[in-house]
Design an enzyme around this catalytic site. Structure first.
Site, PDB file in Angstrom:
ATOM      1  N   ASN A 182      -7.614   9.549  -5.142  1.00  0.00           N
ATOM      2  CA  ASN A 182      -8.235   8.590  -6.056  1.00  0.00           C
ATOM      3  C   ASN A 182      -9.034   9.313  -7.135  1.00  0.00           C
ATOM      4  OD1 ASN A 182      -7.503   6.134  -4.498  1.00  0.00           O
ATOM      5  ND2 ASN A 182      -8.808   7.096  -2.963  1.00  0.00           N
ATOM      6  N   ASN A 188      -9.108   4.632   3.154  1.00  0.00           N
ATOM      7  CA  ASN A 188      -9.871   5.510   2.270  1.00  0.00           C
ATOM      8  C   ASN A 188     -10.841   6.437   3.003  1.00  0.00           C
ATOM      9  OD1 ASN A 188     -12.576   5.701   0.392  1.00  0.00           O
ATOM     10  ND2 ASN A 188     -10.671   5.956  -0.747  1.00  0.00           N
ATOM     11  N   ASP A 193     -12.076   9.101  -7.833  1.00  0.00           N
ATOM     12  CA  ASP A 193     -13.404   9.556  -7.381  1.00  0.00           C
ATOM     13  C   ASP A 193     -13.343  10.758  -6.435  1.00  0.00           C
ATOM     14  OD1 ASP A 193     -12.515   8.510  -4.995  1.00  0.00           O
ATOM     15  OD2 ASP A 193     -14.094   7.000  -4.802  1.00  0.00           O
ATOM     16  N   ASP A 243      -6.583   8.309   0.053  1.00  0.00           N
ATOM     17  CA  ASP A 243      -6.120   7.177   0.853  1.00  0.00           C
ATOM     18  C   ASP A 243      -5.020   7.663   1.772  1.00  0.00           C
ATOM     19  OD1 ASP A 243      -7.835   5.434  -0.469  1.00  0.00           O
ATOM     20  OD2 ASP A 243      -6.336   4.928  -1.980  1.00  0.00           O
ATOM     21  N   GLU A 275       0.804  -1.225   0.000  1.00  0.00           N
ATOM     22  CA  GLU A 275       0.000   0.000   0.000  1.00  0.00           C
ATOM     23  C   GLU A 275       0.837   1.276   0.000  1.00  0.00           C
ATOM     24  OE1 GLU A 275      -3.143   0.381  -0.425  1.00  0.00           O
ATOM     25  OE2 GLU A 275      -3.737  -1.724  -0.372  1.00  0.00           O
ATOM     26  N   SER A 328     -11.830  10.879  -3.525  1.00  0.00           N
ATOM     27  CA  SER A 328     -11.506  10.494  -2.148  1.00  0.00           C
ATOM     28  C   SER A 328      -9.984  10.357  -2.030  1.00  0.00           C
ATOM     29  CB  SER A 328     -12.192   9.174  -1.784  1.00  0.00           C
ATOM     30  OG  SER A 328     -11.649   8.101  -2.527  1.00  0.00           O
TER      31      SER A 328
END
Ligand SMILES: *[C@@H]1O[C@H](CO)[C@@H](O)[C@H](O)[C@H]1NC(C)=O
Length: 126
Positions: free
Chosen positions: A65, A78, A67, A71, A54, A69
C-alpha cells in the site's frame, strides 16, 4: 526432443503459477467447515465474493500500500492493523505472522478474518 522439453517446462510453470489460486467451491467448503456460514450474520456466499474482489482467489497475493503497509492473502489482510510482517509498524491484533496468512490450509487467515469481522463495522472493515 526440444519440443517435448519445452512443453513440459511450460506446463510446469503454469502449474506453479496456478497453485496459488483456490477454486471457489473448495474455498466455500473450507469456509463452511470453519463455521463462517452465518458467522456474525454474514452468509457463506459473502466470503467468496470478498475473496474475488480482494485477490481473485489468489491465496498467496501480497500487495504493498501507499503507506508502506502490506495486504496479505485471499482476503488481503492489512499488516498495519492485523498481522505482523516484521517490516512495518503493526498493531498485530490477530497475533499472526503475516506470512502464515498465505498458508494454503487457510486456517490462520480464517481465524484472523473471524476476529476482523467480529469487530465494530463487521465486513465494512474491508
Ligand atoms: C498470486 O500472487 C502472487 C503474489 O502477489 C503473484 O506472484 C502470483 O503471480 C499470483 N498468482 C496468480 C495466478 O495471479
Amino acid at each position: 526432443m526440444m519440443g517435448t522439453l519445452f512443453v513440459s517446462l511450460v506446463s510446469c510453470l503454469i502449474a506453479t503459477s496456478q497453485a496459488s489460486l483456490i477454486d471457489r467451491c473448495d474455498l466455500a467448503r473450507v469456509l463452511y467447515k470453519e463455521d463462517l456460514d452465518g458467522f456474525e450474520g454474514y452468509s457463506l456466499a459473502d466470503w467468496p465474493c470478498l475473496a474475488f474482489v480482494e485477490s481473485k482467489f489468489n491465496i498467496s497475493k501480497v500487495n504493498e500500500n501507499a503507506d508502506g503497509s502490506f495486504d496479505y492473502g485471499i482476503f488481503q489482510i492489512n499488516s498495519h492493523y492485523w498481522c505482523n510482517d516484521y517490516r512495518s509498524h503493526s498493531e498485530d491484533i490477530c497475533h499472526e505472522d503475516c506470512q502464515d496468512l498465505l498458508s494454503p490450509n487457510l486456517l490462520s487467515i480464517i481465524s484472523c478474518t473471524k476476529k476482523i469481522v467480529s469487530g465494530a463495522g463487521g465486513m465494512k472493515n474491508w
